[in-house]
Each structure stands twice: as structure tokens, then as C-alpha cells.
Write an enzyme that holds these catalytic residues in place. Structure first.
Site: not given
Ligand code: 4NP
Length: 150
Positions: A7, A13, A117
Site C-alpha cells: 500500500c 492496509r 486508504d
Molecule cells: P496505508 O495508509 O497506505 O494504508 O498504510 C497510509 C498511511 C500513512 C500515509 C498514507 C497512507 N501517510 O501519508 O503518511
């Protein structure tokens, strides 16, 4: 079989997908390797987001010992399948592919549907868990039906 879940941040995720798939692998007595990574570099070295850890734990899965890392080109060599959560992940990973062998390994967990997300929205973690769980079960069923992949 070696599967990498990907992800953006590798804290919400893909750690869930990693933990759920690993759980299914154990349940089926398989010796597959499951891992996860993020296309972004913000959270390298950190554990999963507490909201994901809690949601996994509520469902009997421990993801607390996972450590965030960034996706790299060498992952195309080290994994058979690279499973991404949304279209942005898909494009980011495909951009790094070197050839057709690499691109053939990349798929979205839910086909043409995205796993949204949940980072900015606490209430999304429970539905996102369910979406990822359903996707992992379907993927596992599909892979088990294919001959010669063990
Ligand atoms: P993930 O969610 O892609 O599901 O791990 C996110 C976690 C952090 C960030 C973006 C998406 N971030 O920009 O820090």
C-alpha cells in the site's frame, strides 16, 4: 509461493493484508512467504498504525511485530505475486517494473475495486479489515485451485 502486500504507507492496509494472509497460510498448513511494503518512505522502521493493530487483534490476528519498509525493485525478483490495495499503488509499482515478467506479477487485491486508504478516518478501519479479509480469502482460494503452486 511468495506474496508481497503493498500500500502507500505500509502502516494501515498492507500490514492487515500481510497478517490476514499469513493467518490463512497457517490455517491451510502451507509454507508460503508473506510480506508487506509501502510505496512511500515516511514510516520506514515503524510498527503498524495502532488502529490497524487493534482491528487485527479484535479479529484474532497479531500484526504488532511487523516493521514498515519501502517497496523496492528487488521485490520483483523476491516475490511471485505483488498485491496492491489501490490504483495509485498499482501505477507506482508498475512504474518501477523493468519488463513484462515484473508487470505480470502485479495485481489489485480486489480486482478493479480499491481498498480505500483509512489513514484519515478512524471509522474506516473495521470495514477496510473486512474488505481485505474477503480479498485475501478469495485470492487464497484462487491460488489453491491453481495446480503446482504450493
Ligand atoms: P496505508 O495508509 O497506505 O494504508 O498504510 C497510509 C498511511 C500513512 C500515509 C498514507 C497512507 N501517510 O501519508 O503518511
Amino acid at each position: 509461493m511468495k506474496i508481497l502486500m503493498v500500500c502507500l504507507g505500509n502502516i494501515c492496509r498492507s500490514p492487515l493484508a500481510h497478517g490476514i494472509m499469513e493467518h490463512l497460510v497457517e490455517k491451510n498448513g502451507l509454507s508460503w512467504t508473506i510480506d508487506s511494503a509501502g510505496t512511500g518512505n515516511w514510516h520506514i522502521g515503524q510498527g503498524p498504525d495502532r488502529r490497524s493493530t487493534r482491528e487485527a487483534s479484535n479479529n484474532g490476528i497479531d500484526i504488532s511485530k511487523q516493521v514498515c519498509r519501502q517497496f523496492s525493485v528487488s521485490d520483483f525478483d523476491n516475490f511471485d505475486l505483488i498485491v496492491v490495495m489501490d490504483k495509485e499503488n498499482y501505477l507506482d509499482v508498475m512504474d518501477m517494473a523493468r519488463n513484462g515478467q515484473d508487470t505480470a506479477k502485479v495485481m489489485m487485491l480486489l480486482g478493479d475495486k480499491e481498498v480505500p486508504d483509512p489513514y484519515q478516518n478512524d471509522s474506516q478501519f473495521a470495514p477496510v479489515f473486512k474488505l481485505i479479509e474477503a480479498g485475501c480469502k478469495e485470492l487464497m482460494g484462487f491460488l489453491l485451485k491453481k495446480d503446482a503452486i504450493k
